[in-house]
Design an enzyme around this catalytic site. Structure first.
Site, PDB file in Angstrom:
ATOM      1  N   SER A 306       9.330   2.728   5.940  1.00 41.47           N
ATOM      2  CA  SER A 306       8.123   3.275   5.719  1.00 41.47           C
ATOM      3  C   SER A 306       6.206   2.177   5.991  1.00 41.47           C
ATOM      4  CB  SER A 306       8.146   2.969   4.033  1.00 41.47           C
ATOM      5  OG  SER A 306       6.961   2.630   3.760  1.00 41.47           O
ATOM      6  N   LYS A 307       5.597   3.238   5.898  1.00 37.81           N
ATOM      7  CA  LYS A 307       3.925   2.080   6.746  1.00 37.81           C
ATOM      8  C   LYS A 307       3.966   0.903   5.565  1.00 37.81           C
ATOM      9  CE  LYS A 307       1.192   5.271   4.863  1.00 37.81           C
ATOM     10  NZ  LYS A 307       0.185   6.421   5.309  1.00 37.81           N
ATOM     11  N   ARG A 308       4.448   1.409   4.661  1.00 41.28           N
ATOM     12  CA  ARG A 308       4.785   0.837   3.819  1.00 41.28           C
ATOM     13  C   ARG A 308       5.275  -1.333   3.362  1.00 41.28           C
ATOM     14  NH1 ARG A 308       4.348   5.354   1.426  1.00 41.28           N
ATOM     15  NH2 ARG A 308       2.537   6.109   0.461  1.00 41.28           N
TER      16      ARG A 308
END
Ligand code: GLU
Length: 618
Positions: A306-308
């Site tokens: 995830s980009k998070r």
């Protein structure tokens, strides 16, 4: 780069159609439903130049997945002689992060993915920022209203909420009942002109299947409405929001068409939206671009990257881990793409030559070991070719060495050389192990400390190998190693090079150095005697290298011994060899490893050098 698009009636209790696009499960089932039906894609490239685009939303930064998407689009354009565009999809102003667009541009530039059209460079189909194209989207939405493919919806949020709640409670999927679709155009116009709040919806005629470049024929061929026990229900997506701004779907389709995009490569999370986009193209009577959806990136346990997760933000790789752009680009290219080359190591230029559309279906597991393998390979390439990237590596290593060690104490090693001058050959000699500057300095710390902290010398195991005569390989006496090592001190400064040392070591007669401790020379048959001699030489050299490494770098891995001596310089090498000799000279010991110093007594090092054999300077 963008969060799930807002659904028709997105509320807590269910996930709207578009939002579902973002769940791993949806992407998995999309993959599955497509891949079950379709055969392998052949990777064939278009015959004509492709116009592709990377369309990030400035709601986040570039991460591994989006770098890969950008890269595939870039490569497709380059390989076919087309154009690669950068379009900023900033329709969701509330979620736009200040500075994100600049960072995206900076990161793409860093990776070498220069766009032909887009922000900063312009182009014939600009502006390339959606927030500057609002009028265009409105015109197109109104065009659809006038030809009956779209309608204004004046339903209040409360009404939609009630409808949605009822459907949810009945366990039904979300949908709109088209209450406003039947308004006369006069009424619709009038209410709009009076400023009544409304959205514009597509009057969807069903969502067709489409031919995906990766997954083949895909989609659910959904009809224009579903009849269930509450009502007819429609998936009529919102095109223009009540604030007059377009939704992602409208802007995306209008832009791809008006920018003459021929191929869209994007993540499978967008796959469920594509039939809706095709419906929109149909409504406009435009022919859609070709779509290719690239599989999700997952970690080894199957979880979506995830980009998070800051671990995969490009700045993490670049700034924290010191990954070279070539390595990261090479790594991203291999995520879900297959080729027929013998090696996996490619520069961006090479990728541009060999790219095809052989993109694999199904999730792609990201194994970071490969990244480090590629990093070492690219470091080695730069070390061989030199140039600005290598110079940058030299200055980073210089800086890291300066930070980690009291470089001022290195005067005796540097002998007037500037630190970068000392670092460059070291980097050339050990680039095959380069991960990043600080790890490189740590691995090669013996080059940056004037005092070596050596553990007691332990010879290599002598039990494993055996001579051809069947007896155990003889132990190499330390005195024989001292003798061979001492010979280096006779190499004059002007001959002090890795080449000289390599030659001297290889031509040193290791078998003779061992002869008094073995029965090699006693072999009766000449061939056997020769084999034994070769084996003894090998045994000796192995031990000699081991000893020299211990003497020169405390046993740490690093450049080869000849290179190590050249880089350290004559004075420092001779000093270290002498320290090592003293540490391994046990005056009380008789025989075995510590059989005393075999250096012949009374030999004048500057005079009679016959004891040196082939190591004597010619
Ligand atoms: N703005 C979308 C995103 O950031 C792009 C989707 C597409 O490529 O069509 O993911």
């Amino acid at each position: 780069m963008r969060r799930a698009p807002q659904g028709l009636f997105a509320r807590r209790s269910w996930i709207c159609v578009q939002c579902r696009a973002h769940s791993v499960a949806a992407a998995r089932s999309a993959n599955l439903s497509a891949s079950k039906k379709n055969k392998k894609n052949n990777g064939k490239l278009p015959d004509t130049p492709a116009r592709t685009r990377f369309a990030p939303s400035p709601t986040g930064y570039l991460h591994l997945g989006s770098l890969r998407t950008a890269l595939f689009n870039y490569l497709l354009a380059r390989k076919t002689g087309g154009q690669f565009l950068l379009r900023i999809e900033d329709t969701d102003q509330k979620r736009t992060i200040p500075g994100a667009e600049e960072r995206l541009c900076e990161d793409l530039n860093w990776a070498g993915l220069q766009w032909d059209e887009g922000p900063t460079v312009g182009g014939p189909y600009g502006p390339y920022r959606q927030s500057e194209r609002t009028a265009l989207y409105r015109t197109h939405a109104h065009e659809l209203i006038s030809n009956g493919h779209a309608y204004r919806c004046f339903c209040s949020p409360e009404r939609l909420d009630t409808l949605a709640r009822h459907r949810s409670q009945a366990g039904l999927p979300p949908g709109y009942d088209r209450t406003c679709a039947d308004l006369s155009s006069e009424e619709s116009e009038e209410r709009a002109s009076k400023g009544e709040t409304h959205v514009v919806r597509l009057k969807a005629d069903g969502y067709p299947m489409f031919e995906d470049l990766v997954y083949g024929k895909t989609g659910q061929n959904r009809q224009k409405h579903k009849v269930d026990f509450i009502d007819r229900i429609y998936d009529d997506p919102i095109l223009l929001k009540s604030d007059g701004h377009p939704t992602y779907h409208l802007a995306n389709v209008v832009d791809d068409h008006t920018m003459k995009i021929t191929h869209v490569i994007r993540g499978t999370e967008w796959m469920p939206s594509t039939p809706m986009h095709i419906a929109l193209y149909d409504a406009f009577k435009w022919s859609p671009p070709k779509f290719g959806h690239v599989p999700l990136l997952v970690d080894k346990s199957g979880q979506k990257l995830s980009k998070r997760n800051a671990d995969i933000d490009i700045s993490f790789f670049r700034d924290k881990q010191g990954v070279l752009p070539a390595s990261l680009v090479n790594f991203a290219a291999l995520l879900g793409w297959s080729h027929t080359q013998k090696s996996d190591i490619f520069s961006l230029d090479e990728l541009e030559q060999i790219f095809n559309l052989k993109i694999t279906k199904g999730n792609t597991v990201v194994a970071f070991e490969k990244l480090w393998f590629l990093q070492k390979a690219h470091a080695q390439r730069y070390a061989t070719t030199g140039g600005p990237v290598f110079e940058d590596m030299v200055s980073k290593v210089t800086e890291a060495a300066n930070n980690a060690y009291p470089i001022t104490e290195l005067g005796s090693i540097l002998q007037g050389r500037a630190l970068p001058e000392y670092v460059a050959p070291l980097l050339r000699a050990d680039a095959k192990s380069y991960t990043n500057a600080s790890e490189f300095v740590e691995r090669n710390r013996s080059f940056f400390t004037p005092t070596l902290d050596r553990a007691p010398y332990t010879p290599t195991s002598s039990k494993n190998a055996s001579t051809t005569s069947g007896s155990e390989t003889p132990t190499v006496p330390i005195s024989a190693l001292h003798t061979a090592a001492a010979a280096f001190s006779l190499v004059p400064e002007f001959h002090w090079s890795a080449e000289t040392h390599r030659f001297n070591i290889s031509s040193y007669d290791g078998a003779s150095a061992l002869s008094d401790t073995s029965s090699l020379s006693e072999a009766a048959i000449p061939e056997e005697a020769e084999k034994a001699r070769i084996a003894a030489d090998k045994t000796f050299k192995k031990e000699l290298y081991h000893y020299l490494r211990w003497a020169l770098s405390g046993g740490a891995p690093g450049p080869g011994i000849p290179e190590t001596m050249e880089i350290l310089g004559r004075a420092e090498s001779v000093k270290r060899l002498e320290e090592a000799r003293q540490l391994t000279t046990d005056k009380n010991s008789k025989g075995g490893l510590f059989r005393g110093n075999r250096r012949p007594k009374g030999v004048d090092l500057d005079g009679d050098r016959s004891w040196m054999g082939s190591l004597a300077p010619q």
